[in-house]
Design an enzyme around this catalytic site. Structure first.
Site, short mmCIF file in Angstrom:
data_model
loop_
_atom_site.label_atom_id
_atom_site.label_comp_id
_atom_site.label_asym_id
_atom_site.label_seq_id
_atom_site.Cartn_x
_atom_site.Cartn_y
_atom_site.Cartn_z
N GLU A 143 7.83 -8.65 -0.23
CA GLU A 143 6.42 -8.33 -0.48
C GLU A 143 6.26 -6.91 -1.02
O GLU A 143 6.66 -5.95 -0.36
CB GLU A 143 5.62 -8.46 0.81
CG GLU A 143 4.15 -8.05 0.67
CD GLU A 143 3.44 -7.92 1.99
OE1 GLU A 143 2.21 -8.10 2.03
OE2 GLU A 143 4.11 -7.61 3.01
N GLU A 240 -4.40 -11.43 6.53
CA GLU A 240 -3.83 -10.21 7.07
C GLU A 240 -4.83 -9.06 6.91
O GLU A 240 -4.61 -8.10 6.18
CB GLU A 240 -2.50 -9.87 6.38
CG GLU A 240 -1.69 -8.84 7.15
CD GLU A 240 -0.40 -8.45 6.45
OE1 GLU A 240 0.59 -8.23 7.15
OE2 GLU A 240 -0.39 -8.36 5.21
#
Length: 259
Positions: A143, A240
């Site tokens: 990521e 998130e």
């Protein structure tokens, strides 16, 4: 229709961690993700998942030493043995929890270390991890993270991540495309997402600039979610974000997409 997974490290923090699984299910979520499960026995977490009827879709490998501010070690030369141990520990949890994806954090670049060495170390570690993960039916993902939230993080752009994935091999490592980080660093998020769709194994979101729930910032989320659906993204989108207030009070955005 987009599928959303509650991030239990950031949402429902009004409750103890092990109580958040039931809270997420009561709010309408069918899947969950979290950052690090290692403070709790895998069997206890599995029981909470089963009791709530939740599917676990992602968590992170151990990040190094959190007390030193470490955010992963996958690109740090000289720590390869520690990295391998961390992956094996994470795979033990993934097997017990039935989790199909594992985020391997690149880490913060040490002062003075050449980027070429960081990239080479990361690629070699990913090759090793990909073999071990594949043997257990787990896909490792990487990521890009923006420098505003994590100054000095080694992996910042989707182009950098795509280059690493191509070097290791498509299908062996996936891209974790966080719409929040991409908006902060690069923008043009729906076109960028579509261009990288063949590499994307998991998505995450939060509004910018505050990293709160959709509707608290600058992004037109109904448009974004509609575009992801139209382009055929069938994976999970991890929520998130840090709720601006009580988690349940900020879930109006979720109503049109609730299963």
């Amino acid at each position: 229709m987009p599928r959303f997974a509650a991030n239990l490290s950031m949402m429902f923090t009004e409750h103890d961690f092990l109580e958040r699984f039931a809270q997420a299910r009561a709010a309408g979520f069918e899947a969950a993700e979290f950052l690090f499960p290692y403070e709790h026995p895998a069997g206890e977490i599995r029981a909470r998942l089963d009791d709530a009827g939740l599917q676990l879709v992602l968590f992170n490998a151990p990040p190094g030493d959190p007390s030193l501010g470490e955010r992963g070690i996958a690109s740090l030369a000289g720590r390869e043995e520690e990295f391998r141990d961390s992956v094996l520990r994470a795979l033990d949890y993934a097997g017990a929890l039935g989790c199909p994806r594992l985020h391997l954090m690149a880490g913060i670049a040490p002062a003075g270390m050449e980027r070429e060495r960081l990239v080479a170390t990361f690629a070699n570690n990913l090759l090793w991890a990909a073999e071990r993960c594949a043997a257990q039916g787990v896909l490792p993902v990487i990521e890009p993270i923006n420098h505003r939230d994590v100054p000095g993080y080694m992996l910042n752009t989707t182009a950098q991540a795509a280059s690493l994935i191509e070097a290791v091999g498509r299908g062996r490592v996936g891209l974790q495309f966080d719409l929040y980080h991409a908006q902060v660093t690069e923008g043009d998020i729906t076109r960028r997402f579509e261009a990288l769709l063949p590499l994307i194994a998991h998505a995450q979101m939060a509004d910018t600039p505050g990293r709160h729930e959709p509707g608290t910032g600058e992004v037109n989320w109904p448009f974004v979610f509609g575009r992801l659906d139209a382009m055929g993204y069938g994976g999970w989108i991890g929520c998130e974000y840090r709720p601006a207030g009580r988690t349940e009070d900020g879930l109006a955005w979720f109503t049109p997409w609730r299963p």
